[in-house]
Design an enzyme around this catalytic site. Sequence first.
Site, PDB file in Angstrom:
ATOM      1  N   ARG A 235      49.015  39.941  38.788  1.00  0.00           N
ATOM      2  CA  ARG A 235      48.104  39.765  37.651  1.00  0.00           C
ATOM      3  C   ARG A 235      47.877  41.054  36.885  1.00  0.00           C
ATOM      4  O   ARG A 235      47.917  42.153  37.443  1.00  0.00           O
ATOM      5  CB  ARG A 235      46.744  39.264  38.132  1.00  0.00           C
ATOM      6  CG  ARG A 235      46.627  37.793  38.408  1.00  0.00           C
ATOM      7  CD  ARG A 235      45.188  37.462  38.766  1.00  0.00           C
ATOM      8  NE  ARG A 235      44.261  37.921  37.709  1.00  0.00           N
ATOM      9  CZ  ARG A 235      42.969  38.156  37.913  1.00  0.00           C
ATOM     10  NH1 ARG A 235      42.442  38.008  39.127  1.00  0.00           N
ATOM     11  NH2 ARG A 235      42.201  38.556  36.912  1.00  0.00           N
ATOM     12  N   HIS A 236      47.599  40.902  35.589  1.00  0.00           N
ATOM     13  CA  HIS A 236      47.138  42.016  34.770  1.00  0.00           C
ATOM     14  C   HIS A 236      45.614  42.065  34.843  1.00  0.00           C
ATOM     15  O   HIS A 236      44.967  41.015  34.889  1.00  0.00           O
ATOM     16  CB  HIS A 236      47.589  41.807  33.320  1.00  0.00           C
ATOM     17  CG  HIS A 236      47.427  43.018  32.461  1.00  0.00           C
ATOM     18  ND1 HIS A 236      46.210  43.424  31.934  1.00  0.00           N
ATOM     19  CD2 HIS A 236      48.330  43.925  32.021  1.00  0.00           C
ATOM     20  CE1 HIS A 236      46.375  44.522  31.225  1.00  0.00           C
ATOM     21  NE2 HIS A 236      47.653  44.854  31.256  1.00  0.00           N
ATOM     22  N   PRO A 237      45.024  43.248  34.848  1.00  0.00           N
ATOM     23  CA  PRO A 237      43.563  43.314  34.990  1.00  0.00           C
ATOM     24  C   PRO A 237      42.790  42.889  33.744  1.00  0.00           C
ATOM     25  O   PRO A 237      41.586  42.626  33.831  1.00  0.00           O
ATOM     26  CB  PRO A 237      43.314  44.794  35.301  1.00  0.00           C
ATOM     27  CG  PRO A 237      44.484  45.512  34.714  1.00  0.00           C
ATOM     28  CD  PRO A 237      45.644  44.586  34.899  1.00  0.00           C
ATOM     29  N   LEU A 238      43.452  42.819  32.588  1.00  0.00           N
ATOM     30  CA  LEU A 238      42.733  42.549  31.346  1.00  0.00           C
ATOM     31  C   LEU A 238      43.213  41.312  30.608  1.00  0.00           C
ATOM     32  O   LEU A 238      42.534  40.851  29.682  1.00  0.00           O
ATOM     33  CB  LEU A 238      42.860  43.751  30.392  1.00  0.00           C
ATOM     34  CG  LEU A 238      42.392  45.104  30.939  1.00  0.00           C
ATOM     35  CD1 LEU A 238      42.655  46.199  29.919  1.00  0.00           C
ATOM     36  CD2 LEU A 238      40.924  45.059  31.306  1.00  0.00           C
ATOM     37  N   PHE A 242      48.850  36.239  32.857  1.00  0.00           N
ATOM     38  CA  PHE A 242      49.802  37.349  32.845  1.00  0.00           C
ATOM     39  C   PHE A 242      50.121  37.615  34.309  1.00  0.00           C
ATOM     40  O   PHE A 242      49.507  38.456  34.949  1.00  0.00           O
ATOM     41  CB  PHE A 242      49.142  38.574  32.192  1.00  0.00           C
ATOM     42  CG  PHE A 242      50.033  39.758  31.950  1.00  0.00           C
ATOM     43  CD1 PHE A 242      50.255  40.223  30.662  1.00  0.00           C
ATOM     44  CD2 PHE A 242      50.635  40.437  33.004  1.00  0.00           C
ATOM     45  CE1 PHE A 242      51.045  41.343  30.430  1.00  0.00           C
ATOM     46  CE2 PHE A 242      51.425  41.538  32.794  1.00  0.00           C
ATOM     47  CZ  PHE A 242      51.632  42.007  31.492  1.00  0.00           C
TER      48      PHE A 242
END
Length: 400
Positions: A235-238, A242
């Site tokens: 995962r992307h943090p933002l 994603f």
Amino acid sequence: MLNTDTQRREGPLAGVRVVDLTHMLAGPYSTWLLGALGAEVIKIERPGKGDFTRIIAPFSEEESIYFLSVNRNKRSLTLNLKEEKGKEIFKKIVATSDVLVENNRAGAMDRLGLGYNDLKTVNPRLVYASISGFGQDGPYRHRPCFDVVAQAMSGMMSITGEPGGDPCRVGASIGDIGSSLFAAVGILAALQKRASSGEGSFIDVAMLDCQLALMENAIARFLNAGETPRALGSRHPLIAPFQAFPTADKPIAICVDTNEQWDRMCRAMGLEHLLSDPRFPTGSARNANHAELEPLLREVFLTRGRDAWLDAMEDADVPASPINSVPDALNDPQVVHRKMVVEVPEGSGKRFAAVPITMPEAPLPAESPAPRLGEHTDAILADLGFSPDEIGAFRRDAVV
């Protein structure tokens, strides 16, 4: 002065001579790149031993594949820098060179009498780059450092891996390679500065510093929003969605970075009702409500196989990819088209990742193979003006 007629390479750095006092990965990767851009690189190695990586398995025809991969485009000279005659020869090479790169612990070169302050009297135009674990100053300057130490200390391992799992090292040696690339950038900047000022420079690059710089938004989020980054798997943090998703057979990776992509993905998946869902109107909202969004998407992705979803995402112009193994990646049509695998030398059967830089107006030279230990010692010493008898004496005295 060294005769460059037979050693000169083509490319944007043609005419630049680099003295390579590096070993392992952080330094050699940087000088490999400079050589690939056309610089002449003279790798100076310990007589009888050479770079530590020469003995690291696996081997191809008794040569370390590790060593071969990051020491292309170089010539090898063996030289005992603990002997005064060896230092004298070394300084003759430095006097006619443009760049010196070393990746020893802080202070090691000074103890040999070959630090920047020693050598700038020999060559005031010298660009001297030192790559070390922690830099040339600070409380850790004398500590040894390897890739996993830099990754661990920087916090990189704390944000890598699955949530709640053990800390993980990034699969490639990003601690070494990050410092290699920052050093190369610094060297190119120093050469540009020298072109106008005529003066050399000292460049201090630390692996730990480079890891922090590479962590970009993780560092920025903590410093400016008080958020402690953590491991999120793929995962992307933002941004959401994603990440990797399972399908009916093989997983895929999806990136939805804009509301337009979100709209197209939902329609491609038959999830138009999510477009009006109050939990998911924006990227920030989707990220905040990721725990509710992910299972809704997983359920649909599991209804079809990977290739069907990749076709659907391509038709919808949504960024998506298979999760390739290394063999899969190297056989990908795009990778093949870009010629990202190179045989060095041509016809040898030894293949490596190619230089990922294309410059049509200044094409890069064909890569040359990594040298055998001391392969060019006699030729380089002869170019310095030493006679065959003198070179033989150097060998008897264990200078080379």
